[in-house]
Scaffold this active site. Structure first.
Site, mmCIF file in Angstrom:
data_model
loop_
_atom_site.group_PDB
_atom_site.id
_atom_site.type_symbol
_atom_site.label_atom_id
_atom_site.label_comp_id
_atom_site.label_asym_id
_atom_site.label_seq_id
_atom_site.Cartn_x
_atom_site.Cartn_y
_atom_site.Cartn_z
ATOM 1 N N HIS A 1 -5.321 -4.132 -2.002
ATOM 2 C CA HIS A 1 -5.093 -3.116 -3.035
ATOM 3 C C HIS A 1 -5.021 -3.717 -4.443
ATOM 4 C CE1 HIS A 1 -4.438 0.407 -0.422
ATOM 5 N NE2 HIS A 1 -3.985 -0.495 0.440
ATOM 6 N N SER B 1 0.789 -1.230 0.000
ATOM 7 C CA SER B 1 0.000 0.000 0.000
ATOM 8 C C SER B 1 0.820 1.277 0.000
ATOM 9 C CB SER B 1 -0.929 0.005 1.213
ATOM 10 O OG SER B 1 -0.170 -0.035 2.405
ATOM 11 N N LYS C 1 -11.852 -0.397 -0.873
ATOM 12 C CA LYS C 1 -11.049 0.238 -1.922
ATOM 13 C C LYS C 1 -11.763 0.097 -3.271
ATOM 14 C CE LYS C 1 -7.102 0.048 1.024
ATOM 15 N NZ LYS C 1 -7.937 0.193 2.196
#
Lengths: 419, 83
Positions: free
Chosen positions: A213, A185, A244
C-alpha cells in the site's frame, strides 16, 4: 450435519446480508467508467474504495501496451515459468523493478498474496524464526504458516516489544526474520521504520517489508516507506503488489542478498503457479513507467488523501492515526458499519466494510481509499455524504453553520439503511 | 497439575478474566473458541498479554493447538520450563 457446519458463525452473518439489496461482500459493478466512477444496478457511483491509488487502470499508455501484448503473445502463458518457460516481458519487468528499487534482484509472482507466500514460506526454514507485526496482512500470516519456521508476533508498531522478542530468541539457533508493512491496509498507519530498523540491526535479524500500500504512495520517487524514511540499505527484502498503485495484478520481491535467484527453484508458490499473462505484464511495466515519470500523480494523491482525512476529522469521525490514502472511519459495531456502507452506496458512494478478525483490535471499519484521479469536487462530495449519513446515524455532531465550506451538502435526501 | 496457586495458571486465568470481562465462569475445561467467543486474532492478542507477563514467546502453531483453558496453561508451563 453438513460439511459447512463449522462455518455456522460466518453463515449467519452472510445469510443476513444476502437478504439485503446491497451486500458489501458480494457487490458487482456493471461497468467501470473510470478510476473513480462506475455503474451499479444501473446507477452512477463514485468509487472511494478501490486501492487504485494513482488511477492508472484507465491510463491510455497502460491499456495500449496491454492490447499490443495480447495481440503479439496471446491471452495467457498456460503454464509456470519453471515448467513452461518465461516470456521476455516477465524478464523485462523484473529488470525494471530491480532498476526502480536500485537492487540486484527482482522476482515477479502471480499475485501479491503469493509473493508473501513465496518469500516468507521459503526464506525462513525449519529452524529459523519469523517475527511478524501483529497487524500483518493475512498473506503474511498464511505465508508464515506455509513454511516450517517458528512464528511469533510482536505488538503492532512497537519496537520495544520487537526488541524483547528478539532478546528471548538470543542464543537460539536459526536465522531471525522480522516482517512488517509500509502502510497497514486497515487503518492506513505507517510503521515506525527507523526505530524498527535499529532493533533489527541490534538483534542481528533480517527485515522484510511489504510495501503493497506504500509503493507509488510514499518516498521521493515512490519506492515506499523505506525510501521515505531513508533506511533502504537496512531492508533486506521488499515485497509488493501490482494490484494497487500499478492498477494490475501480481506481486514481486526485490533484494540485494547474493544467492537470491535460488528462490526460483525453491519457492513453491512461485514454481507451481501459472505465470502472469502477457497483457498484465505489459500493463504493469507501462504503469511502473508512468509511476516513475509522473511524480505529480503522487503529489495529487497526497493532497487528495489529506483533503478527505481533514474533512472527515473536522466532521468528528474517529479515523486511523495518519492522513494516508487509506482513510478508515471507526464504527461502533459491525451493524452500524453495514448501515453506513449501505446508506453511502444508496447515495452513490462506494466504500468498503472491514470487520474482525481482518481488522486490528476487533474494530469495525468503514474503509475508504483515495486516488490521484479523484477531483477536488469528488472528494468534497464524498465528505458531504459522510456528513449526512454520519448525522443520520447519530455518529457525529450536527452541522455547524458555515457557508461555502468544502463540506456543503449535495442535493437529494439521504435515506438511512437498515431502517 | 491443577494447583490453583501455580503462578502460570494464575496468570492465564487472570488474563482471560480480563479479556472476557468476567462474563464466563472459567475452568480448565472451558473451550476458548466456542465458550468465550474469541476469534483467531482475539486469541493471539490475549496470548500476547500472557507472553508479556511470563516473558515467554508462544509460537503460533502452539496457539493453534490450544482448545481449552487447561491446554493453554499446559502450553505456557511447557514453554516457560524451556525458557
Amino acid at each position: 450435519m453438513s460439511l459447512f457446519d463449522k462455518f455456522a458463525h460466518l453463515s449467519d452473518v452472510y445469510r443476513g446480508l444476502e437478504g439485503r439489496r446491497f451486500n458489501p461482500f458480494n457487490i458487482a459493478f456493471d461497468v467501470i467508467l473510470s478510476p473513480t466512477e462506475a455503474m451499479i444496478k444501473g446507477r452512477h457511483i463514485l468509487l472511494l474504495g478501490t486501492n487504485n491509488y494513482l488511477g492508472l487502470t484507465h491510463d491510455p499508455a497502460v491499456i495500449g501496451e496491454a492490447i499490443e501484448a495480447i495481440r503479439n503473445f496471446g491471452s495467457g502463458t498456460t503454464g509456470s515459468r519453471i515448467a513452461n518457460g518465461s516470456y521476455d516481458g516477465h524478464m523485462q519487468l523484473e529488470r525494471a523493478l530491480a532498476d526502480f528499487y536500485g537492487r540486484k534482484f527482482a522476482m515477479v509472482f502471480s499475485t501479491g498474496y503469493q509473493a508473501n507466500l513465496g518469500i516468507l514460506a521459503t526464506i525462513a526454514g525449519k529452524n529459523d524464526h519469523l517475527i511478524l507485526d501483529a497487524d500483518s496482512h493475512a498473506s503474511i500470516y498464511d505465508g508464515s504458516r506455509l513454511g516450517h519456521a517458528q512464528v511469533t508476533r510482536f505488538r503492532h508498531n512497537d519496537p520495544d516489544d520487537l526488541a524483547r522478542r528478539l532478546r528471548r530468541l538470543a542464543g537460539t539457533p536459526g536465522d531471525k526474520v522480522v516482517v512488517i508493512e509500509g502502510i497497514y491496509s486497515m487503518l492506513g498507519d505507517t510503521a515506525p521504520l527507523r526505530e524498527l530498523v535499529q532493533v533489527k540491526r541490534e538483534g542481528g535479524a533480517y527485515l522484510v517489508i511489504d510495501e503493497a500500500h506504500s509503493l507509488g504512495v510514499l518516498g521521493e520517487t515512490g519506492r515506499g516507506l523505506a525510501e521515505a524514511e531513508d533506511v533502504e540499505a537496512d531492508v533486506d527484502f521488499i515485497v509488493g503488489t501490482f494490484s494497487k498503485s500499478l492498477g494490475g495484478v501480481g506481486g514481486f520481491c526485490v533484494s540485494d542478498l547474493d544467492g537470491f535467484e535460488v528462490l526460483r527453484v525453491a519457492s513453491r508458490p512461485y514454481m507451481f503457479t501459472a505465470s502472469l499473462p502477457p497483457s498484465v505484464i505489459a500493463a504493469t511495466a507501462a504503469a511502473l513507467h508512468q509511476l516513475r515519470s509522473r511524480p505529480n500523480l503522487r503529489r495529487q494523491l497526497t493532497e487528495n488523501a489529506k483533503r478527505l482525512y481533514g474533512g472527515l476529522v473536522d466532521l468528528g469521525f474517529h479515523l486511523g492515526p495518519e492522513p494516508n490514502p487509506i482513510v478508515s472511519a471507526i464504527m461502533p459495531d459491525p451493524e452500524t458499519a453495514f448501515a453506513f456502507w449501505t446508506s453511502l452506496l444508496q447515495a452513490g458512494l462506494y466504500t468498503n466494510v472491514s470487520l474482525p478478525p481482518a481488522t486490528p483490535r476487533g474494530l469495525a471499519l468503514l474503509r475508504t481509499s483515495v486516488s490521484a484521479a479523484h477531483t477536488r469536487h469528488q472528494i468534497d462530495h464524498a465528505v458531504a455524504l459522510f456528513a449526512q449519513v454520519g448525522r443520520a446515524l447519530g455518529l457525529i455532531p450536527h452541522a455547524r453553520v458555515h457557508r461555502g465550506t468544502p463540506h456543503e451538502a449535495p442535493e437529494g435526501k439521504i435515506s438511512v439503511a437498515g431502517e | 497439575m491443577n494447583d490453583p496457586d501455580d503462578p502460570v495458571r494464575m496468570v492465564v486465568f487472570d488474563t482471560l478474566r480480563a479479556s472476557t470481562r468476567g462474563a464466563v465462569e472459567l475452568s480448565d475445561q472451558t473451550n476458548i473458541v466456542n465458550e468465550l467467543g474469541l476469534d483467531s486474532v482475539a486469541i493471539m492478542d490475549f496470548v500476547m498479554e500472557i507472553e508479556d507477563r511470563l516473558d515467554v514467546s508462544v509460537p503460533l502453531d502452539r496457539i493453534a493447538e490450544v482448545e481449552t483453558v487447561g491446554d493453554l496453561v499446559a502450553t505456557m508451563r511447557d514453554l516457560e520450563g524451556k525458557g
